[in-house]
Design a protein around this motif. Structure first.
Motif, short mmCIF file in Angstrom:
data_model
loop_
_atom_site.label_atom_id
_atom_site.label_comp_id
_atom_site.label_asym_id
_atom_site.label_seq_id
_atom_site.Cartn_x
_atom_site.Cartn_y
_atom_site.Cartn_z
N ASN A 125 4.95 -6.77 -3.86
CA ASN A 125 4.25 -7.58 -4.86
C ASN A 125 3.63 -6.70 -5.93
O ASN A 125 3.69 -7.01 -7.12
CB ASN A 125 3.18 -8.44 -4.19
CG ASN A 125 3.68 -9.81 -3.77
OD1 ASN A 125 3.82 -10.71 -4.58
ND2 ASN A 125 3.95 -9.96 -2.47
N ALA A 126 3.01 -5.60 -5.52
CA ALA A 126 2.37 -4.70 -6.48
C ALA A 126 3.40 -4.01 -7.37
O ALA A 126 3.09 -3.62 -8.51
CB ALA A 126 1.53 -3.67 -5.74
N GLU A 127 4.62 -3.84 -6.86
CA GLU A 127 5.69 -3.20 -7.62
C GLU A 127 6.38 -4.16 -8.59
O GLU A 127 7.15 -3.71 -9.46
CB GLU A 127 6.77 -2.67 -6.67
CG GLU A 127 6.36 -1.53 -5.78
CD GLU A 127 7.41 -1.22 -4.73
OE1 GLU A 127 7.29 -0.16 -4.08
OE2 GLU A 127 8.35 -2.02 -4.54
N GLU A 142 5.39 4.75 -6.07
CA GLU A 142 4.27 5.66 -6.33
C GLU A 142 3.11 4.92 -7.00
O GLU A 142 1.95 5.06 -6.57
CB GLU A 142 4.74 6.82 -7.20
CG GLU A 142 3.64 7.81 -7.55
CD GLU A 142 4.11 8.91 -8.49
OE1 GLU A 142 3.30 9.78 -8.83
OE2 GLU A 142 5.30 8.90 -8.89
N GLN A 143 3.41 4.14 -8.03
CA GLN A 143 2.37 3.43 -8.76
C GLN A 143 1.74 2.33 -7.90
O GLN A 143 0.51 2.15 -7.90
CB GLN A 143 2.93 2.83 -10.04
CG GLN A 143 3.22 3.86 -11.12
CD GLN A 143 1.97 4.62 -11.53
OE1 GLN A 143 0.95 4.04 -11.88
NE2 GLN A 143 2.02 5.95 -11.45
N ALA A 144 2.57 1.60 -7.17
CA ALA A 144 2.04 0.52 -6.34
C ALA A 144 1.12 1.07 -5.27
O ALA A 144 0.02 0.54 -5.04
CB ALA A 144 3.20 -0.26 -5.71
N VAL A 145 1.53 2.11 -4.58
CA VAL A 145 0.71 2.69 -3.51
C VAL A 145 -0.60 3.23 -4.09
O VAL A 145 -1.68 3.06 -3.49
CB VAL A 145 1.50 3.79 -2.77
CG1 VAL A 145 0.58 4.59 -1.84
CG2 VAL A 145 2.64 3.17 -1.97
N TYR A 146 -0.52 3.86 -5.25
CA TYR A 146 -1.73 4.40 -5.86
C TYR A 146 -2.73 3.29 -6.16
O TYR A 146 -3.91 3.39 -5.80
CB TYR A 146 -1.38 5.14 -7.16
CG TYR A 146 -2.61 5.58 -7.93
CD1 TYR A 146 -3.32 6.71 -7.54
CD2 TYR A 146 -3.07 4.85 -9.02
CE1 TYR A 146 -4.47 7.11 -8.23
CE2 TYR A 146 -4.19 5.24 -9.71
CZ TYR A 146 -4.89 6.37 -9.32
OH TYR A 146 -6.03 6.74 -9.99
N ALA A 179 -0.91 -1.78 -11.93
CA ALA A 179 0.32 -0.98 -11.81
C ALA A 179 1.23 -1.19 -13.02
O ALA A 179 1.96 -0.28 -13.42
CB ALA A 179 1.06 -1.32 -10.52
N ALA A 180 1.18 -2.39 -13.60
CA ALA A 180 2.01 -2.67 -14.77
C ALA A 180 1.61 -1.83 -15.98
O ALA A 180 2.40 -1.64 -16.90
CB ALA A 180 1.92 -4.15 -15.12
#
Length: 268
Positions: A125-127, A142-146, A179-180
């Motif tokens: 979902n975050a990705e 990487e961005q989603a996990v961060y 993340a976007a």
């Protein structure tokens, strides 16, 4: 960063809605227009400038038009007349391809009721916005996990939304928007369904993140105390009309009318 200009925005629901604009200009109320024509006035002649890099609150009672107005910024709703500019970009003039690109890269949204895809994990979902944009999968992850870590959801990446509390789901929505990496983040009553303590934590988290990120955040709420906490400035709407715009201090000490004064009197 981009500022936002809304110029002459009106939204009329009903057959031949534009015919009611002269009636509104003559001073007829939204209720009188509905009775006379069957047309519902969502917004009337909204002119508003939202500076880049600030948290700008829109508030009013249910039905005041605040959620309708914020959806004009990403064109989930098209105006009956008027224009929306983000920086030099005329959003209302975009064709379908241009609108897709604008939504992918310039603006993101956090919804009141989470807006998560139940069949995707928290990380997926975050990705999601990055996937739609065509970002390579390793960078998506990487961005989603961060950002999940930044909102306190490290370790929950492989959970599904139905395994999370309401507050945690809203954090996923916030992580997805961050993340976007868009200049503009629209937040439509994002904390109204949450318990008071969870709401306070997320309010502070957004303010802490904003101090670092300097986004242009348009924050919708019906809670005057939340508006005064979150907003550099507040726009007050009533029955589809813009009543007053000002800082919390200006609205408290110089309310434009009884509607604004009543809100301010209810704030601690």
């Amino acid at each position: 960063m981009s500022d936002i200009h809304l110029a002459g925005i009106s939204k009329i629901y009903g057959k031949n809605g534009l015919r009611v604009l002269p009636l509104l200009a003559q001073g007829m109320s939204s209720r009188e227009v509905l009775a006379a024509t069957g047309c519902q006035v969502g917004l009337y002649d909204i002119n508003l400038h939202i500076p880049a890099g600030e948290v700008f609150c829109m508030m009013g009672l249910s039905g005041s038009g605040k959620s309708t107005l914020v959806r004009h910024i990403n064109r989930l709703i098209d105006p009956s007349c008027g224009s929306v500019h983000v920086g030099d970009l005329n959003v209302t003039a975009l064709d379908a391809a241009g609108l897709r690109e604008y939504r992918r890269r310039r603006v993101s949204m956090v919804f009141q009721h989470f807006g998560l895809l139940p069949h995707l994990t928290v990380q997926q979902n975050a990705e999601y916005a990055l996937r739609v944009r065509g970002v390579p999968p390793p960078q998506q992850a990487e961005q989603a996990v961060y950002w999940l870590g930044e909102v306190g959801l490290g370790g929950y990446e492989q959970h599904y939304p139905d395994q999370l509390s309401g507050g945690m789901r809203q954090r996923v929505g916030l992580a997805r928007a961050l993340a976007a990496d868009t200049d503009i983040v629209l937040m439509d009553e994002p904390f109204s369904a949450l318990d008071p303590l969870i709401r306070q934590k997320l309010q502070q988290q957004v303010l802490d993140l904003q101090a670092r990120l300097n986004k242009t955040i348009v924050f919708i709420t019906h809670d005057i105390e939340e508006a005064m906490l979150m907003g550099s400035r507040i726009a007050m709407l009533n029955a589809g009309r813009l009543v007053q715009v000002g800082t919390p201090t200006e609205l408290r000490h110089h309310p434009a009318d009884d509607y604004v004064a009543e809100f301010m009197q209810s704030a601690r």
